[in-house]
Scaffold this motif. Structure first.
Motif, PDB file in Angstrom:
ATOM      1  N   PHE A  19      29.158 -65.771  -9.316  1.00 14.60           N
ATOM      2  CA  PHE A  19      27.888 -65.866  -9.217  1.00 14.60           C
ATOM      3  C   PHE A  19      27.126 -65.793  -7.807  1.00 14.60           C
ATOM      4  O   PHE A  19      26.405 -64.824  -7.669  1.00 14.60           O
ATOM      5  CB  PHE A  19      27.462 -67.341  -9.562  1.00 14.60           C
ATOM      6  N   TRP A  52      27.367 -62.102  -7.181  1.00 16.06           N
ATOM      7  CA  TRP A  52      26.449 -61.421  -7.896  1.00 16.06           C
ATOM      8  C   TRP A  52      25.179 -61.542  -7.305  1.00 16.06           C
ATOM      9  O   TRP A  52      24.213 -60.479  -7.035  1.00 16.06           O
ATOM     10  CB  TRP A  52      26.161 -61.829  -9.348  1.00 16.06           C
ATOM     11  N   ARG A  53      24.944 -62.660  -6.530  1.00 14.95           N
ATOM     12  CA  ARG A  53      23.451 -62.845  -5.758  1.00 14.95           C
ATOM     13  C   ARG A  53      23.378 -62.252  -4.659  1.00 14.95           C
ATOM     14  O   ARG A  53      22.429 -61.725  -4.040  1.00 14.95           O
ATOM     15  CB  ARG A  53      23.580 -64.364  -5.578  1.00 14.95           C
ATOM     16  N   LYS A  54      24.394 -61.514  -4.004  1.00 14.62           N
ATOM     17  CA  LYS A  54      24.776 -60.752  -2.763  1.00 14.62           C
ATOM     18  C   LYS A  54      23.747 -61.427  -1.855  1.00 14.62           C
ATOM     19  O   LYS A  54      23.232 -60.720  -1.080  1.00 14.62           O
ATOM     20  CB  LYS A  54      24.341 -59.396  -2.949  1.00 14.62           C
ATOM     21  N   CYS A  64      21.173 -63.651  -1.740  1.00 14.71           N
ATOM     22  CA  CYS A  64      19.971 -63.820  -2.262  1.00 14.71           C
ATOM     23  C   CYS A  64      19.740 -65.280  -2.639  1.00 14.71           C
ATOM     24  O   CYS A  64      20.133 -65.644  -3.559  1.00 14.71           O
ATOM     25  CB  CYS A  64      19.343 -63.020  -3.318  1.00 14.71           C
ATOM     26  N   SER A  96      21.686 -67.486  -1.494  1.00 11.04           N
ATOM     27  CA  SER A  96      22.747 -68.238  -1.477  1.00 11.04           C
ATOM     28  C   SER A  96      23.472 -67.362  -0.409  1.00 11.04           C
ATOM     29  O   SER A  96      23.243 -66.542   0.052  1.00 11.04           O
ATOM     30  CB  SER A  96      23.636 -68.208  -2.830  1.00 11.04           C
ATOM     31  N   GLU A 136      14.359 -67.803  -5.193  1.00 11.35           N
ATOM     32  CA  GLU A 136      15.538 -66.730  -4.743  1.00 11.35           C
ATOM     33  C   GLU A 136      16.605 -66.526  -5.632  1.00 11.35           C
ATOM     34  O   GLU A 136      16.981 -65.417  -6.088  1.00 11.35           O
ATOM     35  CB  GLU A 136      15.702 -66.867  -3.305  1.00 11.35           C
ATOM     36  N   LEU A 137      17.113 -67.660  -6.314  1.00 17.07           N
ATOM     37  CA  LEU A 137      18.297 -67.857  -7.003  1.00 17.07           C
ATOM     38  C   LEU A 137      17.877 -67.255  -8.547  1.00 17.07           C
ATOM     39  O   LEU A 137      18.771 -66.696  -9.068  1.00 17.07           O
ATOM     40  CB  LEU A 137      18.933 -69.113  -7.013  1.00 17.07           C
ATOM     41  N   HIS A 138      16.641 -67.303  -8.629  1.00 19.27           N
ATOM     42  CA  HIS A 138      16.168 -67.109 -10.023  1.00 19.27           C
ATOM     43  C   HIS A 138      15.541 -65.627 -10.158  1.00 19.27           C
ATOM     44  O   HIS A 138      15.035 -65.182 -11.133  1.00 19.27           O
ATOM     45  CB  HIS A 138      15.533 -68.048 -10.655  1.00 19.27           C
ATOM     46  N   SER A 169      17.740 -59.133 -10.534  1.00 14.78           N
ATOM     47  CA  SER A 169      18.936 -58.374  -9.871  1.00 14.78           C
ATOM     48  C   SER A 169      19.263 -57.018 -10.574  1.00 14.78           C
ATOM     49  O   SER A 169      19.122 -56.905 -11.774  1.00 14.78           O
ATOM     50  CB  SER A 169      20.336 -59.070  -9.735  1.00 14.78           C
ATOM     51  N   PRO A 211      24.830 -59.528 -14.581  1.00 16.27           N
ATOM     52  CA  PRO A 211      25.337 -60.698 -14.306  1.00 16.27           C
ATOM     53  C   PRO A 211      26.660 -60.815 -14.784  1.00 16.27           C
ATOM     54  O   PRO A 211      27.336 -59.907 -15.583  1.00 16.27           O
ATOM     55  CB  PRO A 211      24.573 -61.860 -15.176  1.00 16.27           C
ATOM     56  N   HIS A 230      22.711 -71.517 -11.039  1.00 13.03           N
ATOM     57  CA  HIS A 230      23.671 -72.108  -9.814  1.00 13.03           C
ATOM     58  C   HIS A 230      24.265 -73.478 -10.730  1.00 13.03           C
ATOM     59  O   HIS A 230      25.292 -73.269 -10.352  1.00 13.03           O
ATOM     60  CB  HIS A 230      22.556 -72.723  -8.635  1.00 13.03           C
TER      61      HIS A 230
END
Length: 292
Positions: free
Chosen positions: A61, A64-66, A68, A70, A113-115, A118, A122, A173
């Motif tokens: 996860f 994947w978020r790179k 953003c 996190s 930001e987490l949501h 992208s 995923p 998350h």
């Protein structure tokens, strides 16, 4: 900091240019170090133990978020990873100084930001929310203590209904709370230690209701429960009742995790706190005490 020792394998010490390390967590599932690298930068290393391999989806996860919302994954090697050091200020401590509303605003910002969308697909490894709730369903089916059995059955019934009618399914998350949001770097507040789940976004605020650790009086305060419902429902874009129901479902799941770890409802630990919260939240739900 201490000199990097045997707990950090030599190949990782060399690969990541680690000069020294400090053990900051040794849990049932992982070893976590804060490290100083040869280039002068600081980072976090996380090594999963055999009991923690389910946390690989959380690392996926983060990857994947790179960064953003996190921490960044700087490098990975099998079951170990090198992570951005987001700082040492936990939202739990910030809340003590600045209050509940200020802390909630930070949670909302990080959650947004987490949501966020992208361009990348995923990861396939994310754990479906129903699988995540299996410990609750399994414990409920065999629990024989009357009060606990009734509470878990109520929670499991709500969970089953929610999981059967999920909407806007997306990567989650899965463990967002006041000790998993940290700051201290130039990037501000960032989420750490995700579960890496896939499901309804309303679940991603469920664990906030039972936190922060040590704030039992607040956790069982009906006014705070209602306030959190009112704060999170518009942010998620769902009905208030749904937010509260996910909080109740998660409380039951958290009780089961704690009992499996040797906790007791009659004690003063997490199981007791979540049991107390569940009963109060159930009353609020049945009385429809939250805002319309």
């Amino acid at each position: 900091m201490t000199i990097a020792g045997p707990s950090l394998p030599a190949d990782l010490v060399e690969r990541w240019g680690i000069r020294s390390s400090e053990l900051i967590a040794d849990t049932r599932t992982s070893l976590v170090h804060r490290v100083l690298r040869r280039d002068g930068s600081r980072a976090i290393t996380k090594q999963l133990k055999p009991e923690g391999l389910h946390e690989l989806s959380g690392i996926d996860f983060l990857d994947w978020r790179k960064g953003c919302g996190s921490v960044l994954v700087l490098d990975r090697r099998n079951t170990a990873c090198l992570l951005e050091d987001a700082g040492t200020l936990m939202l739990k401590d910030y809340r003590l100084q600045h209050g509940e509303d200020a802390a909630n605003n930070i949670i909302l910002s990080v959650l947004g930001e987490l949501h966020s969308t992208s361009v990348d697909a995923p990861p396939d490894s994310l754990i479906p929310l129903r699988s995540h709730f299996q410990p609750l369903f399994e414990r409920t089916s065999r629990e024989d203590k009357p009060d606990l059995s009734a509470a878990l059955a109520y929670s499991a019934s709500i969970a089953d209904d929610l999981l059967s009618s999920q909407s806007d399914i997306r990567p989650l998350h899965g463990d967002l709370h006041h000790e998993n949001i940290v700051s201290g770097s130039e990037r501000g507040w960032l989420a750490i230690d995700p579960q890496g789940l896939l499901g309804d976004p309303a679940y991603d605020v469920a664990n906030v209701f039972g936190n922060p650790d040590g704030a039992f009086a607040d956790i069982i305060d009906p006014r705070r429960i209602i306030r959190l419902v009112d704060v999170f429902a518009p942010a998620i874009g769902c009905e208030r009742e749904k937010i509260l129901r996910y909080a109740i479902a998660h409380a039951g799941l958290s009780i089961c995790w704690s009992l499996e770890g040797g906790d007791r409802i009659s004690g003063e630990g997490n199981a007791m706190e979540r049991f107390a919260f569940l009963n109060i939240a159930r009353r609020l739900l049945e009385e429809r005490a939250f805002s319309p």
